[in-house]
Design a protein around this motif. Structure first.
Motif, PDB file in Angstrom:
ATOM      1  N   TYR A  53      -0.216 -24.593 -18.321  1.00  0.00           N
ATOM      2  CA  TYR A  53      -1.421 -25.248 -18.432  1.00  0.00           C
ATOM      3  C   TYR A  53      -2.660 -25.802 -17.582  1.00  0.00           C
ATOM      4  O   TYR A  53      -3.116 -25.927 -18.306  1.00  0.00           O
ATOM      5  CB  TYR A  53      -1.509 -25.798 -19.736  1.00  0.00           C
ATOM      6  N   VAL A  82       1.855 -32.613 -18.324  1.00  0.00           N
ATOM      7  CA  VAL A  82       1.799 -33.935 -19.095  1.00  0.00           C
ATOM      8  C   VAL A  82       3.722 -35.172 -19.096  1.00  0.00           C
ATOM      9  O   VAL A  82       4.663 -34.569 -18.361  1.00  0.00           O
ATOM     10  CB  VAL A  82       1.843 -33.412 -20.409  1.00  0.00           C
ATOM     11  N   CYS A 101       1.253 -35.943 -23.951  1.00  0.00           N
ATOM     12  CA  CYS A 101       2.109 -34.227 -24.803  1.00  0.00           C
ATOM     13  C   CYS A 101       1.737 -35.234 -26.326  1.00  0.00           C
ATOM     14  O   CYS A 101       2.267 -36.276 -26.446  1.00  0.00           O
ATOM     15  CB  CYS A 101       3.133 -33.621 -25.040  1.00  0.00           C
ATOM     16  N   ALA A 102       0.756 -34.714 -27.270  1.00  0.00           N
ATOM     17  CA  ALA A 102       0.374 -35.307 -28.347  1.00  0.00           C
ATOM     18  C   ALA A 102       1.700 -34.810 -29.075  1.00  0.00           C
ATOM     19  O   ALA A 102       1.609 -36.099 -30.230  1.00  0.00           O
ATOM     20  CB  ALA A 102      -0.754 -34.586 -29.154  1.00  0.00           C
ATOM     21  N   MET A 103       2.595 -33.949 -29.127  1.00  0.00           N
ATOM     22  CA  MET A 103       3.932 -33.503 -29.979  1.00  0.00           C
ATOM     23  C   MET A 103       4.579 -34.909 -29.310  1.00  0.00           C
ATOM     24  O   MET A 103       4.778 -34.931 -30.681  1.00  0.00           O
ATOM     25  CB  MET A 103       4.071 -32.501 -29.819  1.00  0.00           C
ATOM     26  N   ASN A 143       9.887 -31.548 -25.107  1.00  0.00           N
ATOM     27  CA  ASN A 143       8.771 -32.089 -24.768  1.00  0.00           C
ATOM     28  C   ASN A 143       8.773 -33.721 -26.483  1.00  0.00           C
ATOM     29  O   ASN A 143       8.445 -33.379 -27.297  1.00  0.00           O
ATOM     30  CB  ASN A 143       7.346 -31.324 -26.206  1.00  0.00           C
ATOM     31  N   CYS A 189       2.400 -28.974 -32.503  1.00  0.00           N
ATOM     32  CA  CYS A 189       1.251 -29.244 -31.425  1.00  0.00           C
ATOM     33  C   CYS A 189       0.367 -28.525 -32.058  1.00  0.00           C
ATOM     34  O   CYS A 189      -0.012 -27.887 -32.844  1.00  0.00           O
ATOM     35  CB  CYS A 189       2.019 -28.219 -30.393  1.00  0.00           C
ATOM     36  N   VAL A 242      -2.448 -28.203 -30.739  1.00  0.00           N
ATOM     37  CA  VAL A 242      -3.356 -26.841 -30.165  1.00  0.00           C
ATOM     38  C   VAL A 242      -2.763 -25.684 -30.845  1.00  0.00           C
ATOM     39  O   VAL A 242      -3.497 -24.617 -30.723  1.00  0.00           O
ATOM     40  CB  VAL A 242      -2.805 -27.172 -28.462  1.00  0.00           C
ATOM     41  N   HIS A 243      -1.203 -25.463 -30.862  1.00  0.00           N
ATOM     42  CA  HIS A 243      -0.665 -24.087 -31.628  1.00  0.00           C
ATOM     43  C   HIS A 243      -1.265 -24.499 -32.979  1.00  0.00           C
ATOM     44  O   HIS A 243      -0.843 -23.322 -33.434  1.00  0.00           O
ATOM     45  CB  HIS A 243       0.685 -24.279 -31.162  1.00  0.00           C
ATOM     46  N   CYS A 256      -5.162 -27.222 -24.176  1.00  0.00           N
ATOM     47  CA  CYS A 256      -4.774 -28.615 -24.253  1.00  0.00           C
ATOM     48  C   CYS A 256      -5.684 -29.942 -23.670  1.00  0.00           C
ATOM     49  O   CYS A 256      -5.574 -29.795 -22.439  1.00  0.00           O
ATOM     50  CB  CYS A 256      -3.407 -28.339 -23.972  1.00  0.00           C
ATOM     51  N   MET A 295      -3.759 -31.885 -20.465  1.00  0.00           N
ATOM     52  CA  MET A 295      -3.408 -30.679 -19.743  1.00  0.00           C
ATOM     53  C   MET A 295      -4.333 -30.965 -18.561  1.00  0.00           C
ATOM     54  O   MET A 295      -4.232 -30.115 -17.663  1.00  0.00           O
ATOM     55  CB  MET A 295      -2.974 -29.316 -20.663  1.00  0.00           C
TER      56      MET A 295
HETATM   57 FE1  SF4 Z   1       2.109 -31.059 -25.993  1.00  0.00          FE
HETATM   58 FE2  SF4 Z   1       0.909 -28.999 -27.132  1.00  0.00          FE
HETATM   59 FE3  SF4 Z   1      -0.544 -29.950 -25.200  1.00  0.00          FE
HETATM   60 FE4  SF4 Z   1       2.108 -28.280 -24.920  1.00  0.00          FE
HETATM   61  S1  SF4 Z   1      -0.328 -27.786 -25.853  1.00  0.00           S
HETATM   62  S2  SF4 Z   1       1.136 -30.105 -23.854  1.00  0.00           S
HETATM   63  S3  SF4 Z   1       2.841 -29.128 -26.662  1.00  0.00           S
HETATM   64  S4  SF4 Z   1       0.325 -30.663 -27.173  1.00  0.00           S
END
Ligand code: SF4
Ligand code: 13P
Length: 332
Positions: free
Chosen positions: A28, A63, A87-89, A122, A199, A201-202, A285, A288
């Protein structure tokens, strides 16, 4: 004067030749950062391949939890990150929130002896350690189904943290019952009890996006990451981890159109034509994307100056139990 990317790359190359450093980059990352990686891949590949690497320093472009996993698996290595990007998650759960989730199961009459916790990679080392101490293990999106299949043989309830989507998607794929803590469903009736993390983003990919592309190109295929919402995964033709998506798309006929639901940087470098981002927005992301070539150069320069920056530290107890949780996964 600001250096161009080409000048920065030359300087980075010079320092890489001089120092005992391996540059590691997740799929990413921005293109220019990804291109300078000595080791590139998804989170599982990065964790396993850096373990076999013998440089003194690992410079990790990704991350925080990913850099931490390298440190946990190889505590003798010095792991530095150009940015301590989160990572937000992973940030949706810490040790305390994990303990609260376990208590919710206990309050529903499910004792610790009957819980097998699984944490998605994660997550911070603190959460992996809690899971390891309770006899559980880590999974990634590449091996989640295999890990859950093996875990179910113990006949226990699975507490799956932090990604509710991955947990529910695997349950749907395997014909298991699942719930999300707080959704009102009876925990005792579920095989997989998911923590309510996700997540952001997803979450951007929607069933409406899929309908849009199917209407526009009736023969198009839809491929998504399992961090997407269960309704999106169910409406897709293929659901797979980062590496699985890459392989799926590489094996398609070049004329076959495909819309992909995962992070923008990765989708953008998948194939020259007939590949679409499954969104009307640009699903990058943000964390990232924070790491730049200048950050990488500054981090290498700090090592060269004998004063490394952004070094990952994990305390001994956390390291021990998080490593056990990661190694249980690797043993499978
Ligand atoms: Fe975390 Fe989502 Fe970024 Fe992956 S895409 S690093 S799960 S925030
Ligand atoms: P992978 O495990 O597929 O590398 O994914 C990590 C991630 O953060 C996905 O959003």
């Amino acid at each position: 004067m600001q250096l161009t990317n080409e000048q920065l790359k030359d300087k980075i190359d010079e320092l890489k030749k001089k120092l005992s450093v391996t540059v590691v980059a997740h799929f990413y990352q921005r293109d220019e950062v990804f291109e300078i990686g000595d080791i590139t891949g998804d989170s599982l590949e990065l964790a396993t391949r850096t373990r076999d690497d013998d440089s003194e320093f690992v410079l990790f472009c990704g991350v925080g939890f990913m850099g931490q996993s390298v440190k946990v698996l190889s505590p003798h290595k010095r792991v530095v990150m150009p940015r301590i990007a989160c990572c937000a998650m992973a940030k949706m759960i810490d040790g305390k929130a994990y303990d609260t989730a376990v208590k919710v199961l206990n309050d529903a009459g499910i004792e610790n002896d009957n819980i097998l916790p699984i944490t998605y990679i994660n997550s911070d080392a603190e959460v992996k350690a809690r899971v390891g101490e309770m006899g559980g293990l880590v999974c990634t999106s590449s091996n989640a189904k295999k890990i859950i299949t093996t875990a179910l043989q113990e006949g226990k309830k699975i507490l799956f943290v932090p990604d509710r989507c991955l947990g529910q998607n695997i349950a749907n794929e395997m014909g298991l019952k699942s719930c999300v803590i707080g959704d009102g469903k009876d925990l005792n009736q579920s095989d997989i009890i998911c923590y309510d993390g996700f997540c952001s983003v997803h979450q951007l990919f929607t069933v409406e996006d899929i309908e849009f592309y199917r209407k526009k190109y009736p023969d198009i295929l839809i491929a998504v990451h399992p961090e997407c919402d269960p309704a999106v995964c169910q409406a897709s033709d293929f659901v797979g981890s980062t590496s699985q998506l890459i392989k799926y798309i590489a094996d398609l006929d070049p004329e076959q159109k495909v819309a992909v639901g995962t992070e923008f940087n990765m989708v953008n470098r998948l194939r020259e034509k007939n590949t679409y981002v499954l969104s009307s927005t640009k699903p990058e992301c943000p964390t990232m994307n924070e790491t730049t070539l200048l950050d990488v150069y500054n981090t290498l320069k700090a090592i060269d100056d004998g004063n490394p920056i952004n070094e990952i530290q994990v305390d001994e107890k956390t390291q021990k139990w998080a490593k056990i949780a990661l190694e249980r996964m690797m043993a499978l």
